[in-house]
Design a protein around this motif. Structure first.
Motif, short mmCIF file in Angstrom:
data_model
loop_
_atom_site.label_atom_id
_atom_site.label_comp_id
_atom_site.label_asym_id
_atom_site.label_seq_id
_atom_site.Cartn_x
_atom_site.Cartn_y
_atom_site.Cartn_z
N THR A 286 -8.19 1.41 -6.86
CA THR A 286 -9.34 0.53 -6.70
C THR A 286 -10.62 1.32 -6.89
O THR A 286 -10.67 2.53 -6.69
N SER B 152 6.78 5.48 -0.67
CA SER B 152 7.20 4.78 -1.89
C SER B 152 8.07 5.69 -2.75
O SER B 152 7.80 6.89 -2.87
N GLY C 106 -6.58 -1.35 -9.38
CA GLY C 106 -5.75 -1.57 -8.20
C GLY C 106 -6.06 -2.86 -7.48
O GLY C 106 -5.25 -3.35 -6.68
N LYS D 32 2.91 -0.10 -11.80
CA LYS D 32 3.33 0.24 -10.44
C LYS D 32 2.11 0.52 -9.58
O LYS D 32 1.14 1.12 -10.02
N ARG D 33 2.19 0.09 -8.33
CA ARG D 33 1.04 0.12 -7.42
C ARG D 33 0.41 1.51 -7.32
O ARG D 33 -0.81 1.66 -7.33
N ARG E 281 -4.40 7.17 0.55
CA ARG E 281 -3.73 6.83 -0.71
C ARG E 281 -2.54 7.75 -0.94
O ARG E 281 -2.68 8.97 -0.88
N PRO F 64 -3.39 -7.56 -8.63
CA PRO F 64 -1.93 -7.50 -8.54
C PRO F 64 -1.23 -8.03 -9.79
O PRO F 64 -0.02 -7.82 -9.96
N LYS G 199 -2.12 2.67 -10.00
CA LYS G 199 -3.38 1.94 -10.10
C LYS G 199 -4.30 2.45 -8.99
O LYS G 199 -3.84 2.97 -7.98
#
Length: 253
Positions: free
Chosen positions: A217, A48, A203, A211-212, A59, A206, A215
């Motif tokens: 989980t 990314s 996370g 931005k992903r 991750r 959505p 975040k």
């Protein structure tokens, strides 16, 4: 490196050098940890644009927000959007606690916490000297004496062992370039029964417009904290968009 001339005894010298190198590496081998630090990270070329291409437990680690983003941390809308005052109330602090604000940035949370610790203090920890300079200027302006700046490195929070009652990370952990090593340092810095509180944007959702890679989980956080021996105690879903997760250092048996 200087080249060795090709005399007839070169093979013997080569054997001696290889043996000496092997002895040196063996004698200076670092102590083993729960997880081999040579295998816990993975570097990928395709990744990314918001990350550093380094992966930990599946991750991708996010890029660090530099000191040029200090204004965003101090934005007037922050209380409405994130409700940091609720974070502070949820910490259940004692007047003599020592709190480490890890990734303190401009000290936004540090200065909210400091008045609650009349006999304690806040250790404002950051890897950017520019952020610590901002904190120093704010300390003088606000006349606050129980906030202490600590310059960390990317793999060491530089905290004394068994010195901290609570370590707080607000929207910071996902940017740590060496999360395993930093959390090991934090775990060592905690007093027995000390707590870690992580606040991260959810996370799992959505619809939260962050931005992903910025975040996380609950499942991922719990897995990463377990790797350094921290025990999950509870998750408080009292914030509009973030998890507040509480972990604890176990008492010695």
């Amino acid at each position: 490196m200087n080249q060795i001339r090709k005399f007839s005894f070169l093979p013997i010298i080569g054997i001696i050098l290889i043996s000496a190198t092997f002895w040196f590496l063996t004698a200076n081998k670092p102590e083993s940890t729960n997880i081999s630090t040579t295998t816990i990270y993975e570097q990928r070329v395709n990744h990314s644009p918001d990350g550093i291409g380094k992966y930990y437990m599946g991750r991708e680690i996010a890029k660090v927000m530099g000191h040029t983003g200090a204004g965003w941390l101090e934005r007037p809308s922050r209380e409405l959007e994130e409700q940091p005052s609720k974070i502070v109330r949820a910490l259940d602090l004692k007047p003599n606690d020592v709190v480490a604000d890890i990734g303190a940035g401009t000290g936004y949370l540090s200065f909210l916490i400091a008045p609650l610790l009349p006999q304690g203090k806040v250790l404002a920890v950051d890897i950017q000297p520019e952020m610590l300079e901002i904190i120093q200027a704010s300390k003088q302006e606000k006349k606050i004496t129980n906030v202490e700046q600590i310059l960390a490195t990317i793999d060491n929070p530089n905290l004394p062992n068994a010195s901290v009652d609570l370590a707080l990370m607000v929207d910071a952990y996902h940017e740590f370039a060496y999360p395993y090593e930093v959390m090991q340092g934090i775990a060592k810095a905690l007093k027995p029964g000390g707590r870690v509180v992580l606040v991260e944007y959810r996370g799992e959702n959505p619809l939260i417009m962050i931005k992903r890679l910025h975040k996380m989980t609950q499942q991922q956080v719990r897995k990463e904290m377990q790797a350094v021996g921290l025990v999950w105690r509870e998750t408080k879903n009292l914030l509009p968009q973030q998890h507040l997760m509480v972990f604890e250092k176990q008492l010695a048996s």
